[in-house]
Design a protein around this motif. Structure first.
Motif, mmCIF file in Angstrom:
data_model
loop_
_atom_site.group_PDB
_atom_site.id
_atom_site.type_symbol
_atom_site.label_atom_id
_atom_site.label_comp_id
_atom_site.label_asym_id
_atom_site.label_seq_id
_atom_site.Cartn_x
_atom_site.Cartn_y
_atom_site.Cartn_z
ATOM 1 N N ILE A 119 -15.723 -0.023 22.950
ATOM 2 C CA ILE A 119 -17.572 0.317 23.327
ATOM 3 C C ILE A 119 -17.294 0.910 21.180
ATOM 4 C CG2 ILE A 119 -19.003 2.200 23.350
ATOM 5 C CD1 ILE A 119 -16.983 3.298 25.680
ATOM 6 N N GLY A 141 -15.816 3.503 18.814
ATOM 7 C CA GLY A 141 -16.383 3.452 17.673
ATOM 8 C C GLY A 141 -15.537 3.241 16.789
ATOM 9 N N LYS A 154 -21.057 -0.686 18.576
ATOM 10 C CA LYS A 154 -22.829 -0.554 17.826
ATOM 11 C C LYS A 154 -22.530 -1.805 17.595
ATOM 12 C CE LYS A 154 -23.645 2.108 14.233
ATOM 13 N NZ LYS A 154 -24.195 3.855 13.544
ATOM 14 N N LEU A 197 -22.210 4.626 21.331
ATOM 15 C CA LEU A 197 -21.133 5.602 21.791
ATOM 16 C C LEU A 197 -21.364 7.016 22.642
ATOM 17 C CD1 LEU A 197 -19.677 7.992 19.498
ATOM 18 C CD2 LEU A 197 -19.165 6.304 19.023
ATOM 19 N N SER A 218 -13.231 -0.635 14.930
ATOM 20 C CA SER A 218 -14.196 -0.943 14.454
ATOM 21 C C SER A 218 -12.667 -2.695 14.914
ATOM 22 C CB SER A 218 -13.486 -2.005 12.955
ATOM 23 O OG SER A 218 -12.444 -1.821 12.096
ATOM 24 N N HIS A 250 -4.849 -1.938 13.713
ATOM 25 C CA HIS A 250 -5.009 -1.030 14.341
ATOM 26 C C HIS A 250 -4.484 -1.931 15.520
ATOM 27 C CE1 HIS A 250 -6.303 2.147 17.119
ATOM 28 N NE2 HIS A 250 -6.874 1.134 18.237
ATOM 29 N N GLY A 295 -12.461 5.809 17.029
ATOM 30 C CA GLY A 295 -12.490 6.110 15.249
ATOM 31 C C GLY A 295 -13.523 6.413 14.566
ATOM 32 N N ALA A 313 -22.898 -0.155 22.218
ATOM 33 C CA ALA A 313 -24.011 0.844 22.538
ATOM 34 C C ALA A 313 -23.303 1.830 21.258
ATOM 35 C CB ALA A 313 -23.564 0.645 24.453
ATOM 36 N N ALA A 357 -17.630 -6.419 15.594
ATOM 37 C CA ALA A 357 -17.009 -6.064 15.836
ATOM 38 C C ALA A 357 -15.301 -6.536 15.858
ATOM 39 C CB ALA A 357 -16.702 -4.460 16.757
ATOM 40 N N PRO A 366 0.368 -1.092 -0.072
ATOM 41 C CA PRO A 366 0.155 -0.180 -0.125
ATOM 42 C C PRO A 366 0.801 1.763 0.486
ATOM 43 C CG PRO A 366 -1.142 -1.943 2.065
ATOM 44 C CD PRO A 366 0.354 -2.137 1.006
ATOM 45 N N ALA A 415 -9.507 -2.982 13.387
ATOM 46 C CA ALA A 415 -8.543 -3.877 12.089
ATOM 47 C C ALA A 415 -7.312 -4.588 12.351
ATOM 48 C CB ALA A 415 -8.013 -2.993 11.157
ATOM 49 N N GLN A 417 -2.215 8.684 15.896
ATOM 50 C CA GLN A 417 -2.825 7.012 15.363
ATOM 51 C C GLN A 417 -1.503 6.708 16.295
ATOM 52 O OE1 GLN A 417 -2.299 6.890 10.581
ATOM 53 N NE2 GLN A 417 -1.278 5.059 11.440
ATOM 54 N N VAL A 418 -2.914 5.442 16.331
ATOM 55 C CA VAL A 418 -1.993 4.466 16.892
ATOM 56 C C VAL A 418 -2.492 2.903 16.223
ATOM 57 C CG1 VAL A 418 -2.591 2.204 19.140
ATOM 58 C CG2 VAL A 418 -3.023 4.642 19.483
ATOM 59 N N GLY A 419 -1.262 2.160 15.709
ATOM 60 C CA GLY A 419 -0.876 0.756 14.736
ATOM 61 C C GLY A 419 -0.066 0.597 14.215
#
Ligand SMILES: Cc1cc2nc3c(=O)[nH]c(=O)nc-3n(C[C@H](O)[C@H](O)[C@H](O)COP(=O)(O)OP(=O)(O)OC[C@H]3O[C@@H](n4cnc5c(N)ncnc54)[C@H](O)[C@@H]3O)c2cc1C
Lengths: 249, 308
Positions: B277, B257, B279, B297, B259, B264, B200, B295, B283, A37, B261, B240-242
């Motif tokens: 957290i 919020g 919805k 957020l 997901s 992340h 997120g 829930a 996820a 990417p 990935a 950014q974390v990841g």
């Protein structure tokens, strides 16, 4: 201005890679492969420089097995003018790749070399910096903005604390971060046209560089897996668990 | 042989990542030297009190203010020849600098180690942390970047290293510093925080991050984000974390919020306690979380801020 864009064939970023059952390496049997990417972002930046009139020619290059031709064709479909495959064994180390790319750079004399900041397979984040060292050129890594001004480039870099802008003399090496641009998709007519573009092949053994591996993979394992947790029903329960069970707040 | 550690600093103080790197160096040998290249003549002295180091090698010059790799890498090349290992933190500072020095020394760098097996053998995450590789290096001088979260830091005080100066400062006419936008915040830094609350794409806007900030201020937490939230312009890149952002491992990580990935997770799954957290009950973030709350957020964050 001539731009060289080194790219890499890697496992598609959606694939969850696992170790082989004997833990000797990762299992890459039948997995989907793609252009790294960050390399797509590098190609896109070069194509935009050509579209803006700043660049005249873009050469894509990769070091890898003949299967990497597929990724070079993708780069050609995205707007590179010609491509070079430096054929090598599977998975050469970044230092070997950098040495091979340096030979191509010496032949082609590009004004700018744009690479991805890291390949998402080994996550090494080395090749661009190593290439800069070998060619004795300035490096502007983790770029989120690139502006060419005459014989210099102004590059904004994503650093841990925020953003840093540096000015490098051309020729220079730029490595891309995620925010530099949003790569386009190749259109069908461009994919067809790319089939007719020049793709030259060289053997890495003819470049006169030391290709010996300096590292060995002893084993590859899964990381420690986390225990599955629980679902809480309410904010009250969450706060209670964090205070009294996990003692985390 | 001795071990050389390259100090990361802001010319005023040594950064915590340096202390984690020294901790990794301790696993390789007892004689650890710290290289400090700076424009501040006071910094090497203050660095000399760091635990476990026996020598500070100080290069002091106005041109070293921004520590550009075009100048630093040749200096490291010169110094490195008397060491078996050269280590730097795997931060943007170390990632930028070390491969350049490594190529000058014709050595294949080992990036982002998370464990030391022996003098030659290291563990490191590959493929966004999906796998951990054990790698052996056969180079005589090993250049290594260190994943800070994997090594508990040494103390800033307690040591009394000798300070030696290294005067052959390399000239650099290839690159120059122009400007910097360093985020200023009263909250702790992401990589040093005990608690992190990250948002997120589900946050929907930068304004909505104040919902996280209220909680962060109550908990003394840092605020982080997913790539999607940074790409959308909700928050700056340094959040950014990841895999390709910051690697964190706080006591408590609250993902809101997000997901989950793999890119992340690569940056936060070594956190001690993870709360999610989201919805969407399916996820993937819930697969790594200790406590999951399914829930919206926007309903639960104000309540959480009240009750925490
Ligand atoms: C080369 C490469 C490198 C990358 N590096 C990184 C990296 O370093 N860090 C990183 O984070 N990502 C990285 N990514 C991106 C990663 O693949 C994901 O796209 C990204 O992490 C998704 O961010 P997100 O979870 O915020 O967004 P999404 O995946 O869109 O998830 C949003 C989540 O919010 C939830 N949600 C929405 N509304 C609400 C609501 N009202 N209440 C509760 N929940 C709600 C949704 O259910 C969903 O689960 C990288 C990708 C690539 C290709």
């Amino acid at each position: 201005m001539k731009i060289l864009v080194p790219i890499k064939r890697v496992v598609d970023y959606n694939v969850k890679v696992r170790p082989l059952s004997d833990n000797s390496n990762v299992d890459l049997n039948n997995v989907k492969m793609a252009v790294n990417p960050f390399c797509e972002i590098a190609v896109e930046e070069a194509v935009r420089l050509k579209e803006s009139g700043a660049a005249t020619e873009i050469i894509a290059v990769t070091v890898g097995t003949s299967a990497s031709q597929e990724q070079l064709r993708t780069a050609l479909a995205l707007g590179c003018d010609r491509a070079i495959l430096i054929e090598s064994e599977e998975n050469p180390e970044p230092l070997v790749i950098a040495k091979a790319l340096a030979k191509i750079a010496e032949e082609e004399n590009p004004d700018l070399i744009i690479l991805g900041k890291q390949a998402i397979d080994g996550d090494n984040n080395q090749t661009g910096q190593m290439l800069s060292a070998i060619l004795d050129l300035p490096q502007a890594t983790f770029a989120s903005n690139l502006v060419i001004e005459g014989q210099t480039a102004n590059v904004t870099r994503e650093i841990d604390g925020g953003l840093q802008t540096i000015k490098v003399n051309l020729p220079a090496i730029v490595t891309t971060d995620l925010r530099l641009n949003e790569p386009r998709y190749a259109s069908l007519p461009n994919i067809m046209k790319a089939k007719k573009k020049e793709l030259a092949t060289k053997s890495i053994n003819d470049l006169g560089i030391d290709t010996s591996a300096r590292t060995e993979i002893i084993s590859v394992e899964l990381p420690p897996q986390r225990q599955a947790g629980i679902k809480v029903e309410s904010v009250d329960e969450l706060v209670d668990k964090l205070k009294n069970e996990a003692k985390a707040i | 042989m001795s071990i050389l550690v390259i100090a990361e600093h802001d010319n005023t103080s040594i950064r915590p990542s340096t202390l984690n790197t020294i901790a990794a160096a301790k696993l390789l040998g007892d004689d650890i030297h710290l290289f400090v290249a700076t424009n501040n003549s006071e910094l090497p002295n203050s660095a000399s009190t760091i635990e476990n180091i026996s020598k500070v090698i100080a290069s002091i010059d106005d041109t070293l203010e921004h520590q550009l790799p075009e100048a630093l890498a040749p200096m490291i090349k010169e110094i490195a020849t008397s060491y078996s290992h050269v280590l730097a933190p795997a931060t943007t500072f170390g990632k930028n600098l070390m491969p350049r020095a490594s190529a000058l020394l014709d050595s294949q760098q080992i990036s982002d180690i998370s464990g030391v097996i022996d003098q030659d053998t290291f563990k490191r995450p590959i493929y966004a942390g999906s796998c951990i590789a054990t790698v052996k290096s056969n180079d005589s001088i090993k250049l290594i970047t260190v994943r800070a979260t994997a090594f508990d830091p040494v103390q800033l005080i307690g040591g009394s290293a000798a300070v030696e100066s290294f005067d052959s400062v390399a000239s650099n006419d290839k690159s120059e510093f122009v400007s910097e936008e360093i985020a200023k915040s009263d909250r702790p830094e992401l990589t040093a925080a005990d608690v992190i609350i990250s948002g997120g794409r589900g946050m929907q806007s930068g304004d909505n991050f104040h919902l996280l900030e209220t909680i962060a201020d109550k908990l003394g937490a840092a605020v982080g984000a997913s790539r999607a939230a940074v790409d959308a312009g909700f928050v700056p890149n340094d959040y950014q974390v990841g895999q390709t952002g910051k690697i964190v491992a706080p006591n408590l990580y609250i993902a809101v919020g997000i997901s989950g990935a793999i890119q992340h997770l690569a940056g936060m799954k070594d956190s001690k306690v993870i709360v999610a957290i989201n919805k969407d009950e399916d996820a993937p973030i819930f697969q790594v979380s200790d406590y999951g709350l399914v829930a919206d957020l926007f309903n639960v964050l104000p309540e959480l801020a009240d009750k925490i």
